[in-house]
Design a protein around this motif. Structure first.
Motif, PDB file in Angstrom:
ATOM      1  N   VAL A  33      24.143  -2.492  63.527  1.00 16.41           N
ATOM      2  CA  VAL A  33      24.744  -3.828  62.797  1.00 16.41           C
ATOM      3  C   VAL A  33      26.204  -3.775  64.537  1.00 16.41           C
ATOM      4  O   VAL A  33      26.536  -4.978  64.559  1.00 16.41           O
ATOM      5  CB  VAL A  33      25.314  -3.978  61.622  1.00 16.41           C
ATOM      6  CG1 VAL A  33      26.384  -5.113  62.299  1.00 16.41           C
ATOM      7  CG2 VAL A  33      24.015  -4.526  60.912  1.00 16.41           C
ATOM      8  N   PHE A  34      27.026  -2.064  63.566  1.00 10.97           N
ATOM      9  CA  PHE A  34      28.052  -2.437  64.727  1.00 10.97           C
ATOM     10  C   PHE A  34      27.789  -2.230  66.164  1.00 10.97           C
ATOM     11  O   PHE A  34      28.108  -2.702  67.334  1.00 10.97           O
ATOM     12  CB  PHE A  34      28.972  -0.680  64.418  1.00 10.97           C
ATOM     13  CG  PHE A  34      29.728  -0.947  63.850  1.00 10.97           C
ATOM     14  CD1 PHE A  34      30.529  -0.584  63.594  1.00 10.97           C
ATOM     15  CD2 PHE A  34      29.938  -1.675  62.520  1.00 10.97           C
ATOM     16  CE1 PHE A  34      32.460  -0.628  63.416  1.00 10.97           C
ATOM     17  CE2 PHE A  34      30.973  -2.020  61.605  1.00 10.97           C
ATOM     18  CZ  PHE A  34      32.075  -1.279  62.087  1.00 10.97           C
ATOM     19  N   ASP A  35      26.252  -1.538  66.737  1.00 10.08           N
ATOM     20  CA  ASP A  35      25.574  -1.286  68.314  1.00 10.08           C
ATOM     21  C   ASP A  35      25.480  -2.717  68.484  1.00 10.08           C
ATOM     22  O   ASP A  35      25.608  -3.397  70.181  1.00 10.08           O
ATOM     23  CB  ASP A  35      24.270  -0.504  68.532  1.00 10.08           C
ATOM     24  CG  ASP A  35      24.958   1.370  67.857  1.00 10.08           C
ATOM     25  OD1 ASP A  35      25.821   1.451  68.240  1.00 10.08           O
ATOM     26  OD2 ASP A  35      23.909   1.680  67.513  1.00 10.08           O
ATOM     27  N   ALA A  36      24.311  -3.822  67.924  1.00 12.50           N
ATOM     28  CA  ALA A  36      24.218  -5.327  68.212  1.00 12.50           C
ATOM     29  C   ALA A  36      25.701  -5.724  68.383  1.00 12.50           C
ATOM     30  O   ALA A  36      26.083  -6.698  69.801  1.00 12.50           O
ATOM     31  CB  ALA A  36      23.779  -5.494  67.232  1.00 12.50           C
ATOM     32  N   GLY A 184      30.237  -9.216  55.170  1.00 10.01           N
ATOM     33  CA  GLY A 184      30.014  -8.221  55.037  1.00 10.01           C
ATOM     34  C   GLY A 184      29.659  -7.058  56.570  1.00 10.01           C
ATOM     35  O   GLY A 184      31.717  -7.148  57.063  1.00 10.01           O
ATOM     36  N   ILE A 185      29.294  -6.090  56.960  1.00  5.43           N
ATOM     37  CA  ILE A 185      29.183  -5.634  58.303  1.00  5.43           C
ATOM     38  C   ILE A 185      29.506  -5.696  59.025  1.00  5.43           C
ATOM     39  O   ILE A 185      30.723  -5.865  59.839  1.00  5.43           O
ATOM     40  CB  ILE A 185      27.828  -4.851  58.387  1.00  5.43           C
ATOM     41  CG1 ILE A 185      27.687  -3.915  56.762  1.00  5.43           C
ATOM     42  CG2 ILE A 185      28.514  -3.887  59.508  1.00  5.43           C
ATOM     43  CD1 ILE A 185      25.663  -3.044  57.288  1.00  5.43           C
ATOM     44  N   GLN A 186      28.872  -7.326  59.803  1.00  5.60           N
ATOM     45  CA  GLN A 186      29.304  -7.752  60.757  1.00  5.60           C
ATOM     46  C   GLN A 186      30.666  -8.644  60.666  1.00  5.60           C
ATOM     47  O   GLN A 186      31.271  -8.227  61.966  1.00  5.60           O
ATOM     48  CB  GLN A 186      28.214  -9.542  61.240  1.00  5.60           C
ATOM     49  CG  GLN A 186      28.292 -10.768  59.695  1.00  5.60           C
ATOM     50  CD  GLN A 186      27.195  -9.904  58.632  1.00  5.60           C
ATOM     51  OE1 GLN A 186      26.749  -8.984  58.407  1.00  5.60           O
ATOM     52  NE2 GLN A 186      26.534 -11.014  58.363  1.00  5.60           N
ATOM     53  N   ALA A 187      31.521  -8.490  59.919  1.00 10.15           N
ATOM     54  CA  ALA A 187      32.449  -8.938  60.100  1.00 10.15           C
ATOM     55  C   ALA A 187      33.682  -7.947  59.917  1.00 10.15           C
ATOM     56  O   ALA A 187      34.110  -8.482  61.169  1.00 10.15           O
ATOM     57  CB  ALA A 187      33.379  -9.973  58.115  1.00 10.15           C
ATOM     58  N   THR A 192      36.102  -5.247  64.814  1.00 10.27           N
ATOM     59  CA  THR A 192      36.419  -3.566  65.350  1.00 10.27           C
ATOM     60  C   THR A 192      35.842  -4.227  67.072  1.00 10.27           C
ATOM     61  O   THR A 192      36.768  -3.562  67.596  1.00 10.27           O
ATOM     62  CB  THR A 192      35.744  -2.807  65.012  1.00 10.27           C
ATOM     63  OG1 THR A 192      35.304  -2.368  63.861  1.00 10.27           O
ATOM     64  CG2 THR A 192      35.582  -1.413  65.831  1.00 10.27           C
ATOM     65  N   PHE A 193      35.387  -4.744  67.526  1.00  8.91           N
ATOM     66  CA  PHE A 193      34.871  -4.477  69.016  1.00  8.91           C
ATOM     67  C   PHE A 193      35.470  -6.264  69.408  1.00  8.91           C
ATOM     68  O   PHE A 193      36.123  -6.471  70.691  1.00  8.91           O
ATOM     69  CB  PHE A 193      33.735  -4.701  69.136  1.00  8.91           C
ATOM     70  CG  PHE A 193      32.942  -3.758  68.891  1.00  8.91           C
ATOM     71  CD1 PHE A 193      33.613  -2.242  69.528  1.00  8.91           C
ATOM     72  CD2 PHE A 193      31.514  -3.402  67.677  1.00  8.91           C
ATOM     73  CE1 PHE A 193      32.404  -0.870  68.631  1.00  8.91           C
ATOM     74  CE2 PHE A 193      31.564  -2.379  67.362  1.00  8.91           C
ATOM     75  CZ  PHE A 193      31.449  -0.888  67.966  1.00  8.91           C
ATOM     76  N   GLY A 194      35.604  -7.061  69.213  1.00  9.13           N
ATOM     77  CA  GLY A 194      36.340  -8.859  69.337  1.00  9.13           C
ATOM     78  C   GLY A 194      35.376  -9.062  69.911  1.00  9.13           C
ATOM     79  O   GLY A 194      34.322  -8.299  70.510  1.00  9.13           O
ATOM     80  N   THR A 195      34.578 -10.420  69.752  1.00 10.91           N
ATOM     81  CA  THR A 195      33.339 -11.374  70.252  1.00 10.91           C
ATOM     82  C   THR A 195      34.034 -12.531  70.738  1.00 10.91           C
ATOM     83  O   THR A 195      35.158 -12.689  70.840  1.00 10.91           O
ATOM     84  CB  THR A 195      32.076 -11.573  69.272  1.00 10.91           C
ATOM     85  OG1 THR A 195      33.002 -12.819  68.084  1.00 10.91           O
ATOM     86  CG2 THR A 195      32.551 -10.448  68.152  1.00 10.91           C
ATOM     87  N   GLU A 196      33.789 -13.432  71.534  1.00  8.84           N
ATOM     88  CA  GLU A 196      33.834 -14.609  71.757  1.00  8.84           C
ATOM     89  C   GLU A 196      34.403 -15.611  70.473  1.00  8.84           C
ATOM     90  O   GLU A 196      35.132 -16.350  71.630  1.00  8.84           O
ATOM     91  CB  GLU A 196      32.685 -15.493  72.009  1.00  8.84           C
ATOM     92  CG  GLU A 196      31.938 -15.131  73.247  1.00  8.84           C
ATOM     93  CD  GLU A 196      30.577 -14.191  73.141  1.00  8.84           C
ATOM     94  OE1 GLU A 196      29.702 -13.696  73.303  1.00  8.84           O
ATOM     95  OE2 GLU A 196      30.832 -13.561  71.678  1.00  8.84           O
ATOM     96  N   SER A 197      34.486 -15.405  69.655  1.00  5.40           N
ATOM     97  CA  SER A 197      35.518 -16.294  68.800  1.00  5.40           C
ATOM     98  C   SER A 197      35.656 -15.619  67.612  1.00  5.40           C
ATOM     99  O   SER A 197      37.183 -15.623  67.226  1.00  5.40           O
ATOM    100  CB  SER A 197      33.937 -16.942  67.699  1.00  5.40           C
ATOM    101  OG  SER A 197      33.149 -17.394  68.226  1.00  5.40           O
ATOM    102  N   ILE A 198      35.389 -13.792  67.922  1.00  3.35           N
ATOM    103  CA  ILE A 198      36.947 -13.309  66.469  1.00  3.35           C
ATOM    104  C   ILE A 198      37.393 -12.362  67.240  1.00  3.35           C
ATOM    105  O   ILE A 198      37.010 -10.927  68.194  1.00  3.35           O
ATOM    106  CB  ILE A 198      35.585 -12.274  65.328  1.00  3.35           C
ATOM    107  CG1 ILE A 198      34.611 -12.688  65.115  1.00  3.35           C
ATOM    108  CG2 ILE A 198      36.394 -11.453  64.095  1.00  3.35           C
ATOM    109  CD1 ILE A 198      33.302 -12.403  64.468  1.00  3.35           C
TER     110      ILE A 198
END
Length: 426
Positions: A33-36, A184-187, A192-198
């Motif tokens: 999940v982290f890798d993706a 869960g894991i995706q949160a 951890t990495f930051g996304t377009e929204s998080i």
């Protein structure tokens, strides 16, 4: 329930083992999940939310409209209760503020320490079988008091793609800057990495299941700090004939209903009390709405008889409970001598539930024996200690020769030169 009488110290380690799964399979899933998410951002978050939570979302972020709607869905009575808890928790954590520490270690050498808030923090709030809006109070309030600038909250959506209204109401009330529908894991990976929204954060807080715990530990490999490796909830009670068996049973069940992997333990110096508590647990368990969950947890419970307080204390310190309730004649013996516990509750009228909600102490605590080396969340958890120093000409003359000698002894000539140049001109 499992009753054990006078266990040998050599058997304590096995007896007190937590009912946790092995994490080998979990680690592989978490890493995938982290890798993706590190490469695909929101797209991967959405895919895993659909896979794990069974809901396809149009957007991860909670809107102002959703927050406004949630405010109207929370009863006035619950709002009043949340406000009472907010006041107590704020007062207790405000009192933890400290001033800077300043010392002139020798003439002209001035050293001091000041605290600075962690600028960006991420909070994980479970929302599965129980929407833990109380955890928002425990995390957001000290974060605000500490002065954290960005407070990101992640909580899993339900099948309708919504977050429980009490979570949204409390998050808005306490000052969360951004709320995300992700669990869960995706949160944890998203923060951890930051996304377009998080937003990416510097430190992640909050309880969760074993997947969340492993995800938080993996986050530390990417430069993100965590509050602690908190896992399934646990409670240990020490009691004697002065304890109320019904109260003891109710406290055991209050933790057992958290989850099937929760663990509750009674250590008693009275066989009569153990029998009475066992009967009360059966009686109270039968009428609980979460009877199935609590029943599974109770299978992992222990009722342990020991002969005296000294043996009991040694066993308790070996276990290092998250929550520790003391219901004995000699309270002071345990309060003064316990070394390993997340939070301690003293007397027949101090249920663990008080700390969970409204007394003022923080309920985010170390589990799985980590009370031996971790503290529960407090104001300092959201802050960093920074040291400062200022040296005058007089000061460098006083300390300089010692620095030169030590640097030369370690073979670090440039270190010595940095002092020698100043001494020659001072």
């Amino acid at each position: 329930m499992n009753k054990i009488y006078n266990p040998k110290p050599t058997d304590w380690n096995q007896l007190l083992k937590r009912p946790t799964q092995t994490v080998a399979d979990i680690e592989g899933t978490v890493a995938d999940v982290f890798d993706a998410i590190s490469t695909k951002g929101d797209q991967a978050v959405a895919a895993y939310t659909e896979k794990f939570d069974g809901v396809a979302l149009d957007t991860i972020l909670v809107s102002e409209k959703e927050i406004e709607a949630a405010v109207h869905l929370v009863s006035d009575e619950l709002k009043d209760a949340i406000q009472l808890a907010k006041g107590n928790i704020s007062r207790f954590h405000e009192a933890q503020k400290t001033t800077k520490v300043q010392v002139e270690t020798m003439n002209g050498v001035d050293c001091w320490q000041e605290k600075r808030p962690i600028q960006k923090v991420g909070l994980y709030i479970p929302g599965g079988t129980a929407p833990l809006f109380s955890t928002i109070l425990m995390l957001v309030l000290p974060a605000k008091i500490a002065g954290c600038k960005e407070i990101v909250l992640c909580s899993p959506p339900n099948a309708a793609g919504e977050i429980h209204p009490a979570i949204l109401y409390t998050a808005n009330l306490c000052g969360v800057t951004k709320i995300c529908k992700v669990g869960g894991i995706q949160a944890i990976a998203g923060m951890t990495f930051g996304t377009e929204s998080i937003p990416q954060v510097y430190k992640i807080f909050g309880p969760g299941n074993q997947f969340v715990t492993v995800a938080k530990q993996l986050a530390t490999k990417y430069g993100v700090a965590i509050d602690m490796p908190a896992g399934p909830s646990e409670l240990l009670i020490v009691a004697d004939d002065s304890a109320n068996a019904a109260y003891v049973a109710s406290d055991l069940l209050s933790q057992a209903e958290h989850g099937k992997d929760s663990q509750v333990i009674l250590v008693a110096t009275s066989k009569k009390l153990i029998d009475a508590v066992e009967l009360e647990v059966e009686k109270q368990l039968a009428v609980l709405p979460r009877v199935e969950i609590a029943t599974e947890a109770i299978k992992n419970s222990k009722l342990i008889y020991v002969e005296n307080d000294k043996i009991a204390l040694n066993l308790i310190d070996e276990y290092g409970p998250e929550h520790f309730i003391v219901c004995v004649h000699d309270e002071d013996f345990y309060v003064s001598n316990v070394a390993n516990a997340g939070s301690v509750f003293i007397g027949n009228y101090t249920p663990e539930s008080a700390g969970d909600y409204a007394s003022g102490t923080n309920h985010t605590l170390p589990t799985n024996g980590y009370a031996k080396n971790y503290s529960g969340v407090n104001l300092d958890t959201f802050m960093k200690n920074m040291t400062f120093q200022k040296i005058s000409k007089q000061g460098i003359q006083a300390i300089g020769n010692a620095i030169e000698l030590m640097a030369e002894a370690e073979g670090l000539q440039a270190h010595k030169n940095a002092v020698t140049l100043r001494l020659n001109e001072a």
